[in-house]
Design an enzyme around this catalytic site. Structure first.
Site, PDB file in Angstrom:
ATOM      1  CB  VAL A 140      -0.931   0.005   1.231  1.00 55.00           C
ATOM      2  CG1 VAL A 140      -1.781   1.269   1.245  1.00 55.00           C
ATOM      3  CG2 VAL A 140      -1.817  -1.225   1.232  1.00 55.00           C
ATOM      4  CG  ASP A 291      -9.522 -10.615   9.370  1.00 58.58           C
ATOM      5  OD1 ASP A 291      -9.510 -11.137  10.502  1.00 58.58           O
ATOM      6  OD2 ASP A 291      -8.490 -10.352   8.731  1.00 58.58           O
TER       7      ASP A 291
END
Length: 577
Positions: A140, A291
């Site tokens: 990222v 999650d």
């Protein structure tokens, strides 16, 4: 003796070399019995590590870490599936972390150029060369759009799809070998584990799936109190690139670790909002963040929060949600047998071939353990964990999507109670339980289902004349054989009449009950105190009608038996003559 590669994985030299590395490393971490069973391996090819005092689950975790990203991801997924591996292995594998070095920024720029058709400078005013985070699938980068909006750009790691394809091929070969190794390993169904993992990982490789998840999540949850949803920039998103709004805040992991950061937020308030959000995702929409660990939850200014990373989302059907509600409802009412039946419907088989008596005894113990606890001590996560251990004990497999739901609820409750030890999760679940119960009484879905299948029914009616013509043709040719037998037709006619009469009365009473319930829930005046008068009167009338119907049925049953006995006596007398 030359080491021969298995024919299933001799696609190229790299595949064979990778297979050999996996085999040698497996043996080196103390699993040489498995390694030799997978494929003959000369002992001189491997050197066993010194692992004194390490348990077998710890060795497996260390093995996965050394084998690299694909195996780390497999271990992370296995850690959420104690139905497929034992709780000891699940707990140890949950400690797995990805140790991945970032790839060069030039590679990221090449991917952006190839996927979006423009140079990064044409899309972004700024693009940070240093990644914010790196993982096995991608990394990222922080960036700024031309209008000044801060974004994050997720870029897939070059060549990772080929590496994962090779590892999955080898994993599947190893899984087949392990399934034939012994009965204990076969019960773990390693082939099924790898197949599920491969499906999940291939979806994760395609960022368009994550983009679709974020769009659906936004549609469902937009406007929720305290929840911030990052905006997706679809025009800068493709299979290998994902661009979304950058959120500035503190991860829940950081909040838990640093006291100074904790003081910035009203943690009990955020805990309530976060738990309510996940409950709404599950029970109202059946589409939820699967999650919600502390690293995937951000706390923002103004006591707001956000979920990040939408790669792993769960889905549960309306029927599965209704079953979960029934589990909680039956437990609180102490209805052991009904709770057992509902729990079994949540498994893959939907049934149980073992000792039903022992299973109900364990369900009863679970109920007794929790039913009398005060609300602030009653834990949904504890109930779910006990239920999963019970399934494991009886070798029952919960449906994979329900395991994701259980795991999400367990994770969010643990985090919520860390923020607020007095969190009453059962009280928070109750409104959603009531909504689901009322939804089950709503006739609209059944009417909609009727109209959804109306086209098929009309088609069947359109085909009916042709079917009748076929029957007529057979009749003309003498090919149609019709055989009719009847015995005591009068009795059948009488039975049908009585059945129809009972059904019509039952429907009338049911309609009165449902109507009264809706009036009470909607709180339609007039009131007596806080009780709706019309709804209560409807309940009383339906109760009196039910008693009258039961008494009438009892009387008619006695008359029917008396008449049948009289007929039988007459038939015997006729025979004797």
């Amino acid at each position: 003796m030359r080491f021969k590669a298995p024919s299933e994985i001799t696609r190229d030299y790299k595949s064979f070399k990778r297979f050999l590395v996996i085999l040698e490393t497996t043996a080196a971490y103390g699993f040489h019995d498995l390694a030799e069973h997978i494929h003959p391996l000369k002992k001189r090819l491997w050197q066993e590590h010194v692992l004194t005092g390490k348990s077998r689950p710890e060795k497996l975790r260390m093995l996965f870490e050394e084998l690299g990203p694909t195996f780390v991801k497999l271990g992370q997924i296995l850690s959420t599936r104690p139905d497929l591996i034992t709780p000891e292995y699940a707990r140890e594998l949950s400690k797995l972390t990805e140790k991945v070095s970032p790839f060069p920024v030039e590679k990221a720029r090449e991917t952006i150029r190839a996927e979006l058709g423009k140079e990064p400078e044409e899309i972004f005013r700024e693009f940070s060369p240093e990644p914010l985070a790196a993982a096995s699938i991608g990394q990222v980068h922080a960036a700024t759009l031309m209008d000044g909006t801060a974004v994050v750009v997720k870029v897939r790691r070059p060549g990772v799809d080929a590496l994962i394809a090779t590892d999955l091929e080898i994993m599947l070969y190893i899984a087949r070998k392990l399934e034939n190794f012994n009965e204990s390993l076969a019960r773990l169904r390693p082939v099924r584990i790898v197949e599920e993992f491969a499906y999940s990982l291939r979806r994760e490789l395609n960022y368009q799936f994550e983009a679709a998840n974020l769009l659906r999540f936004t549609r469902n949850m937009a406007g929720s109190e305290g929840l911030v949803i990052p905006r997706l920039y679809l025009e800068y998103t493709s299979m290998r690139v994902l661009t979304m709004e950058r959120l500035f805040g503190d991860s829940a992991t950081k909040v838990l670790a640093e006291e100074e950061v904790r003081r910035k937020y009203d943690l009990p308030r955020i805990a309530e909002l976060g738990v309510n959000s996940l409950l709404a995702q599950i029970f109202e929409y059946g589409f939820f963040h699967a999650d919600p660990h502390p690293g995937n939850i951000f706390l923002l200014e103004g006591n707001r929060f956000a979920f990040i990373d939408f790669g792993m989302m769960g889905r549960v059907s309306e029927e599965e949600r209704q079953d979960f509600v029934k589990i909680i409802d039956y437990m609180l009412r102490g209805q052991i047998s009904l709770m057992t039946d509902t729990a079994l419907r949540m498994t893959i088989s939907g049934s149980f071939t073992g000792s039903r008596l022992e299973l109900e005894r364990d369900v009863g113990d679970l109920v007794d353990e929790n039913i009398n606890l005060p609300l602030d001590k009653l834990s949904v996560s504890h109930i779910l964990e006990e239920l999963m251990e019970m399934f494991s004990k009886y070798e029952l497999s919960l449906k994979p999507n329900l395991y994701m739901m259980f795991k999400a609820l367990i994770t969010i409750e643990h985090l919520g109670r860390t923020f607020n030890p007095q969190l009453r999760i059962v009280e928070m679940v109750k409104p959603f339980v009531q909504k689901l119960k009322m939804r089950a009484l709503n006739p609209v879905p059944y009417v909609r289902r009727f109209f959804d299948t109306l086209g098929e029914n009309i088609t069947s009616l359109q085909n009916l004349p042709q079917a009748l013509r076929n029957i007529g043709g057979k009749l003309e040719r003498g090919d149609l054989t019709l055989r009719v037998e009847h015995h005591r037709l009068n009795d059948i006619e009488e039975t049908l009449y009585v059945t129809g009469e009972r059904m019509s009365r039952s429907l009338l009473i049911s309609a009165l009950l449902i109507g009264s319930a809706l009036i009470i829930v909607a709180k339609i005046p007039p009131f007596w105190g806080e009780i709706p008068v019309i709804g209560t009167l409807g309940f009383c009338i339906s109760g009196l009608l039910s008693i009258a119907v039961l008494l009438d049925d009892y009387r008619k049953r006695k008359l029917f038996l008396r008449e049948r006995l009289r007929r039988k006596r007459l038939e015997e007398e006729e025979k004797n003559r």
